[in-house]
Design a protein around this motif. Structure first.
Motif, PDB file in Angstrom:
ATOM      1  N   ILE A 172       0.852  -1.193   0.000  1.00  0.00           N
ATOM      2  CA  ILE A 172       0.000   0.000   0.000  1.00  0.00           C
ATOM      3  C   ILE A 172       0.887   1.243   0.000  1.00  0.00           C
ATOM      4  CG2 ILE A 172      -1.769   1.288   1.260  1.00  0.00           C
ATOM      5  CD1 ILE A 172      -2.617  -1.502   2.431  1.00  0.00           C
ATOM      6  N   ASP A 210       0.852   5.421  -0.186  1.00  0.00           N
ATOM      7  CA  ASP A 210      -0.024   6.571   0.054  1.00  0.00           C
ATOM      8  C   ASP A 210       0.540   7.838  -0.562  1.00  0.00           C
ATOM      9  OD1 ASP A 210       1.318   8.330   2.534  1.00  0.00           O
ATOM     10  OD2 ASP A 210       1.849   6.199   2.571  1.00  0.00           O
ATOM     11  N   TYR A 240      -5.984  11.648   1.092  1.00  0.00           N
ATOM     12  CA  TYR A 240      -5.060  10.556   0.831  1.00  0.00           C
ATOM     13  C   TYR A 240      -5.561   9.724  -0.343  1.00  0.00           C
ATOM     14  CZ  TYR A 240      -2.385  11.322   5.097  1.00  0.00           C
ATOM     15  OH  TYR A 240      -1.576  11.869   6.053  1.00  0.00           O
ATOM     16  N   TYR A 299      -4.516   6.205  -2.504  1.00  0.00           N
ATOM     17  CA  TYR A 299      -3.745   4.978  -2.285  1.00  0.00           C
ATOM     18  C   TYR A 299      -3.588   4.187  -3.577  1.00  0.00           C
ATOM     19  CZ  TYR A 299      -4.811   5.988   2.584  1.00  0.00           C
ATOM     20  OH  TYR A 299      -4.926   6.614   3.804  1.00  0.00           O
ATOM     21  N   SER A 356      -6.738  -5.235   4.808  1.00  0.00           N
ATOM     22  CA  SER A 356      -6.748  -3.771   4.844  1.00  0.00           C
ATOM     23  C   SER A 356      -8.082  -3.223   4.370  1.00  0.00           C
ATOM     24  CB  SER A 356      -5.624  -3.218   3.956  1.00  0.00           C
ATOM     25  OG  SER A 356      -4.366  -3.715   4.378  1.00  0.00           O
ATOM     26  N   PHE A 411     -10.253   0.306   3.343  1.00  0.00           N
ATOM     27  CA  PHE A 411     -10.194   1.704   2.911  1.00  0.00           C
ATOM     28  C   PHE A 411     -11.600   2.271   3.077  1.00  0.00           C
ATOM     29  CE2 PHE A 411      -6.892  -0.746   1.042  1.00  0.00           C
ATOM     30  CZ  PHE A 411      -5.780   0.061   1.112  1.00  0.00           C
ATOM     31  N   ARG A 463      -6.131  -3.537   9.159  1.00  0.00           N
ATOM     32  CA  ARG A 463      -5.580  -2.195   8.946  1.00  0.00           C
ATOM     33  C   ARG A 463      -6.680  -1.306   8.363  1.00  0.00           C
ATOM     34  NH1 ARG A 463      -0.299  -2.977   5.366  1.00  0.00           N
ATOM     35  NH2 ARG A 463       0.183  -0.868   6.108  1.00  0.00           N
ATOM     36  N   PHE A 511      -7.432   2.519   6.562  1.00  0.00           N
ATOM     37  CA  PHE A 511      -6.785   3.634   5.884  1.00  0.00           C
ATOM     38  C   PHE A 511      -7.794   4.756   5.651  1.00  0.00           C
ATOM     39  CE2 PHE A 511      -4.130   0.028   5.108  1.00  0.00           C
ATOM     40  CZ  PHE A 511      -2.840   0.546   5.177  1.00  0.00           C
ATOM     41  N   PHE A 559      -2.693   8.554   8.713  1.00  0.00           N
ATOM     42  CA  PHE A 559      -3.622   7.963   7.750  1.00  0.00           C
ATOM     43  C   PHE A 559      -3.937   6.498   8.008  1.00  0.00           C
ATOM     44  CE2 PHE A 559       0.655   7.419   6.064  1.00  0.00           C
ATOM     45  CZ  PHE A 559       0.669   6.085   5.673  1.00  0.00           C
ATOM     46  N   GLU A 560      -3.293   5.864   8.977  1.00  0.00           N
ATOM     47  CA  GLU A 560      -3.526   4.441   9.202  1.00  0.00           C
ATOM     48  C   GLU A 560      -3.751   4.142  10.668  1.00  0.00           C
ATOM     49  OE1 GLU A 560      -1.443   0.025   8.669  1.00  0.00           O
ATOM     50  OE2 GLU A 560      -0.410   1.808   7.893  1.00  0.00           O
ATOM     51  N   THR A 561      -4.733   3.264  10.929  1.00  0.00           N
ATOM     52  CA  THR A 561      -4.972   2.755  12.272  1.00  0.00           C
ATOM     53  C   THR A 561      -5.470   1.307  12.121  1.00  0.00           C
ATOM     54  OG1 THR A 561      -6.142   3.155  14.359  1.00  0.00           O
ATOM     55  CG2 THR A 561      -7.326   3.704  12.339  1.00  0.00           C
ATOM     56  N   THR A 562      -6.155   0.782  13.122  1.00  0.00           N
ATOM     57  CA  THR A 562      -6.717  -0.569  13.040  1.00  0.00           C
ATOM     58  C   THR A 562      -8.168  -0.547  13.508  1.00  0.00           C
ATOM     59  OG1 THR A 562      -6.114  -1.205  15.303  1.00  0.00           O
ATOM     60  CG2 THR A 562      -4.461  -1.592  13.572  1.00  0.00           C
TER      61      THR A 562
END
Length: 289
Positions: free
Chosen positions: A7, A9, A18, A20, A159, A161, A201, A203, A218-221
Motif C-alpha cells: 500500500i 499513500d 489521501y 492509495y 486492509s 479503505f 488495517r 486507511f 492515515f492508518e490505524t486498526t
C-alpha cells in the motif's frame, strides 16, 4: 494463504486527501483509490500535479492498473479517475447508490441531458458485499452509507479503505448533514466495519490533525477505532452517537469545494460537456446550500 498488499499513500495538502495505490506484489496489478484532480477555485483551472505523481509511480514500478475506485461522491476534492484511466487503463467503480446521489443533485444543478442518472459514467457499480480481485488479492466492497448514500468501504486482504466513514480515532467520524446523509445509518455502517478482525488495517481518505496532534496520520486498526474513536467507540449507544453527530454537524461550515466537487464527481470525475462556445462550465446555485 492470504496475500498481503503493498500500500502506497499520496497526500494532497490542499484538500487533506489521501490517495492509495494498492498493489498485488505477485502480479504487479493494482487499484487506485480516491484520486485527486487539482482545482484552483479562484481561477476555475484544473491541473494534474497529484495525478502525475500516481502515474509516475505506476510507470516506474511497471504496475498494471485494474481498478480506479471511488469510496463515494467526494464533496471536498475533484476526482482524477478519468484522466488516470485515459493514461493507464483500469475500470472505474463506485457503489451502486451513486444513482441516488445523481438523482438528488441533478435537480440542484439543473444538469440537463449531459448527466445521466443511471451510473453509466462508471464501468462498475458495486452492490454490498460484491467480491472482486486485484491480481490475486481478494477484495470486497462493503456498503457503508451515512455520510452519503453511495459510500463504499473496500476490504482488500487485511486492509480496509473506509473513505470518509471513519477518521483517525482521535478525530472521529464523518459528518451526516449532506443531502442523503443519516447519522443512524452511519452508526450501523461503522458497526459493520467494527465486526472485522481487530487487527484489520484501516486507511483514511482524509486527515485534519486532531487537537494536540501536530502531524498528519492515515492508518490505524479496527481494534483502535473500536476502543478509542472519540465519536463512536464500543461504549457509545446509537442515540448518543446520533445526538452527538447532529449537534456537531450543526456547527460545521460547507466545504469550500463542495459545489464544484459534487458536480464533477457525480459524473465519475468527467467535466461537464462544453457549451456552444466551446467552454465547460460549473454551476453555482445561489441561496440553496
Amino acid at each position: 494463504m492470504m496475500i498481503l498488499p503493498l500500500i502506497v499513500d499520496f497526500f494532497d495538502k490542499e484538500t487533506n486527501t489521501y490517495t492509495y495505490i494498492v498493489v498485488d506484489p505477485e502480479t504487479k496489478k493494482c487499484a487506485i483509490i480516491d484520486s485527486v484532480l487539482n482545482y484552483d477555485a479562484s481561477s476555475g483551472r484544473t491541473s494534474y500535479t497529484a495525478a502525475e505523481q500516481i502515474i509516475e509511480y505506476v510507470n516506474n514500478n511497471q504496475l498494471k492498473v485494474e481498478w480506479l475506485l471511488e469510496t463515494h461522491v467526494h464533496a471536498d476534492h475533484l476526482s482524477a479517475a478519468p484522466y488516470l484511466k485515459q493514461k493507464m487503463g483500469g475500470k472505474l467503480a463506485i457503489g451502486s447508490n451513486i444513482t441516488v446521489v445523481q438523482e438528488m443533485f441533478t435537480s440542484l444543478f439543473n444538469t440537463g441531458s449531459d448527466c445521466s442518472q443511471d451510473g453509466s459514467q462508471f464501468d462498475q457499480l458495486f452492490e454490498d458485499n460484491h467480491e472482486f480481485t486485484i491480481g490475486n488479492i481478494k477484495a470486497k466492497a462493503i456498503h457503508t452509507p451515512g455520510h452519503t448514500p453511495a459510500c463504499m468501504s473496500y476490504l482488500m486482504s487485511n486492509s480496509a479503505f473506509v473513505g470518509d466513514t471513519l477518521f483517525m480515532p482521535d478525530y472521529g467520524t464523518a459528518r451526516c448533514d449532506f443531502p442523503g446523509g443519516d447519522a443512524s445509518q452511519l452508526y450501523h455502517s461503522i458497526h459493520k466495519l467494527y465486526a472485522l478482525p481487530a487487527e484489520t488495517r484501516v486507511f483514511m481518505c482524509h486527515d485534519y490533525k486532531a487537537p494536540r496532534r501536530d502531524h498528519f496520520m492515515f492508518e490505524t486498526t479496527i481494534g483502535e477505532e473500536r476502543a478509542r474513536n472519540v465519536h463512536l467507540n464500543e461504549n457509545v449507544s446509537e442515540s448518543e452517537f446520533v445526538n452527538l453527530r447532529q449537534e456537531r454537524d450543526a456547527t460545521l461550515s460547507v466545504p469550500k469545494l463542495l459545489l464544484p466537487s459534487v458536480q464533477v464527481n457525480m459524473r465519475a470525475g468527467y467535466l461537464p460537456e462544453p457549451e456552444e462556445n466551446g467552454t465547460r462550465y460549473l454551476k453555482i446555485p445561489l441561496n440553496k446550500i
